[in-house]
Design an enzyme around this catalytic site. Structure first.
Site: not given
Length: 410
Positions: A111, A140, A162, A288, A242, A160, A158
Site C-alpha cells: 500500500c 514477512r 487500492h 485496501h 476492515k 493487492d 498478494q
C-alpha cells in the site's frame, strides 16, 4: 491482510494427511520447500502452471473491473516505513538490510508504494475513483514454528488492490468489489463467504474521531452491499477498520481470503491529495482490497478443497495424449500440437509402457482428460477420450479442441 481464523490456523490442524497440500505438492510434483529458504516456495513446472492460471484469471477480472495493474519496489528505505507507520507496527516482522549507512527493508505490503504512484503528480477529483492493482511479492519474518507450507510462508504474493476515492464514492466501490468477490469465489468452487467486521485495535494510528468516521462509513457500505457480518472487536488494521471474507473448504475449515479496509490514515501520513471542484486540496479515502489475500495460500486451499483433483480450467495439464504403441508417436505429437493451438495445456506420454500404466499415472496426477491414440485412432484422425470421472468416447481431433475450449478457461 492474511490472518487466519484463530481456531482454524493450519498450525493447529492435525498432522498432514493424504489431502494436505504439502503431501499433494510432493505427490503431484507441484512445489517444495527446503531449509536454505525457510518459508519460501520452489515452484515446479506443474505447480507454476496452476499459479499462472490463477494469476492470469485474477488479472483479467481486475482489468475488466476497471483496475490498472502496477508494480512497486521490493526494497524501500527504513525512513519511508517509519513515515508510513509500518516500522512501528511491524518492525519485528520486517526483513532489514543496509546499503552503506542507509537502512532499508523488504516490503511487508504494497500500500505505501501504491500511494507514491498516486501522489507522483497533481490529481483531480475527476480522476477518482482511481483503481490500482498489483501482484505484490511481500516478505514477512514469521516465526519458524508458525510456518506451514503454502498456508503460512515468509515470502508470498498478494493480489493487492487500492482504490483512491472520495468519501461519497466509498459505498459504491465497496459494493462493486463485494459483487466481484462472490463471483470469483464461485468460479473457484467455493460457496458464499462468511463476513466479519473488524474494529479498531488497541495499537493504531489516527485519533478516535477519524476511527469513528471510518468505522461508520464502512458499516454503511457493508450494509448497502447486502452483507451480513459478525463483529470482531479490536481486529482491524492499524490504519483502519476492515471487512474480512472467510471461505469454508470441503473439509469444513474456514480461511480468511478477501478484505476490504477503509483508511483515512495513510493518505494523511504520506501526504496524498487531490484537487477538488472547489480548486482546493483534499485527502482521498483509501480502500485496501484483496480477493485471494495470498496466491500461495489460496493455491494451498484449492489443492485441499479439491483434494488434488482440480477442475479442468485449473489443472496444470488439461489433456494428456498417450500412445498405445511406438507407431503412434508422431501422431501423438501432431495431436498435442493441434490441441495446444486451441489454447489447451497439453502433455504427451509416448513412453513404451503398457496403456494401463499410463492411465493409472494420469489419474494419479489428476489429469482431467486422457486422450489415447492407437492404430485405429491414427487411421481415423481421432482420439479416444477417457474422462477423469470414467466416461469414454472417441472424437475427431478437430472436434476435441472445440469441445474442451469452453471448459478450459474461466
Amino acid at each position: 491482510m492474511n490472518s487466519l481464523d484463530p481456531e482454524l490456523r493450519p498450525d493447529r490442524l492435525q498432522a498432514p494427511d493424504a489431502y494436505d497440500h504439502r503431501v499433494l505438492g510432493t505427490r503431484l510434483d507441484l512445489f517444495h520447500q527446503q531449509e536454505e529458504g525457510p518459508g519460501m516456495v520452489f515452484w515446479h513446472p506443474r505447480g507454476f502452471a496452476i499459479y499462472r492460471v490463477v494469476e492470469d484469471y485474477i488479472r483479467r477480472r481486475m482489468r475488466e473491473a476497471g483496475f490498472m495493474e502496477v508494480r512497486t519496489p521490493q526494497l524501500l528505505s527504513w525512513a519511508f516505513w517509519e513515515q508510513s507507520g509500518h516500522a512501528e507496527k511491524f518492525a519485528n516482522e520486517m526483513f532489514r538490510v543496509s546499503s552503506g549507512n542507509r537502512p532499508f527493508a523488504l516490503k511487508p505490503m504494497s500500500c505505501p508504494g501504491q500511494i507514491q504512484l498516486f501522489r507522483k503528480r497533481v490529481r483531480s477529483v475527476h480522476e477518482l475513483p482511481l483503481r490500482y492493482f498489483e501482484f505484490g511479492a511481500v516478505h514477512r519474518d514469521e516465526p519458524s514454528g508458525a510456518l506451514q507450507g503454502l498456508m503460512r510462508a515468509r515470502s508470498f504474493t498478494q493480489d493487492d488492490v487500492h482504490i483512491f476515492c472520495t468519501e461519497e464514492q466509498v459505498e459504491e466501490e465497496v459494493q462493486r468489489f463485494c459483487e466481484l468477490l462472490r463471483d470469483i469465489y464461485s468460479d473457484f468452487g467455493f460457496g458464499a463467504p462468511q463476513v466479519f467486521f473488524s474494529t479498531r485495535p488497541a495499537k493504531r494510528a489516527g485519533d478516535d474521531a477519524t476511527w469513528d468516521r471510518a468505522e461508520a462509513a464502512l458499516v454503511i457500505a457493508a450494509r448497502k452491499a447486502g452483507l451480513d457480518f459478525a463483529i470482531r472487536n479490536g481486529e482491524g488494521a492499524f490504519y483502519g477498520p476492515k471487512l474480512e471474507f472467510h471461505l469454508r473448504d470441503s473439509h469444513g475449515r474456514a480461511w480468511q481470503c478477501g478484505t476490504a479496509q477503509l483508511d483515512f490514515v495513510l493518505p494523511e501520513r504520506l501526504d496524498a491529495s487531490y484537487v477538488g471542484s472547489d480548486s482546493r486540496r483534499h485527502r482521498p479515502v483509501l480502500i485496501h482490497h484483496a480477493v485471494l489475500g495470498s496466491l500461495e495460500r489460496f493455491i494451498g486451499m484449492l489443492l485441499e478443497h479439491h483434494r488434488g483433483t482440480l477442475p479442468l480450467w485449473l489443472a496444470p495439464e488439461q489433456v494428456m495424449v498417450a500412445s498405445i504403441g511406438r507407431e503412434q508417436e508422431g501422431y501423438v505429437r501432431k495431436a498435442a500440437a493441434v490441441l495446444g493451438r486451441e489454447g489447451l495445456r497439453v502433455a504427451t506420454d509416448i513412453r513404451r509402457d503398457r496403456l494401463s500404466r499410463k492411465i493409472a499415472e494420469a489419474r494419479e496426477q489428476g489429469v482431467p482428460v486422457l486422450a489415447v491414440a492407437g492404430e485405429r485412432e491414427m487411421e481415423r484422425g481421432t482420439l479416444s477420450l477417457r474422462w477423469r470421472e470414467g466416461r469414454q468416447e472417441e472424437m475427431a481431433l478437430a472436434e476435441i479442441g472445440r469441445r474442451l475450449r469452453g471448459q478450459a478457461v474461466k
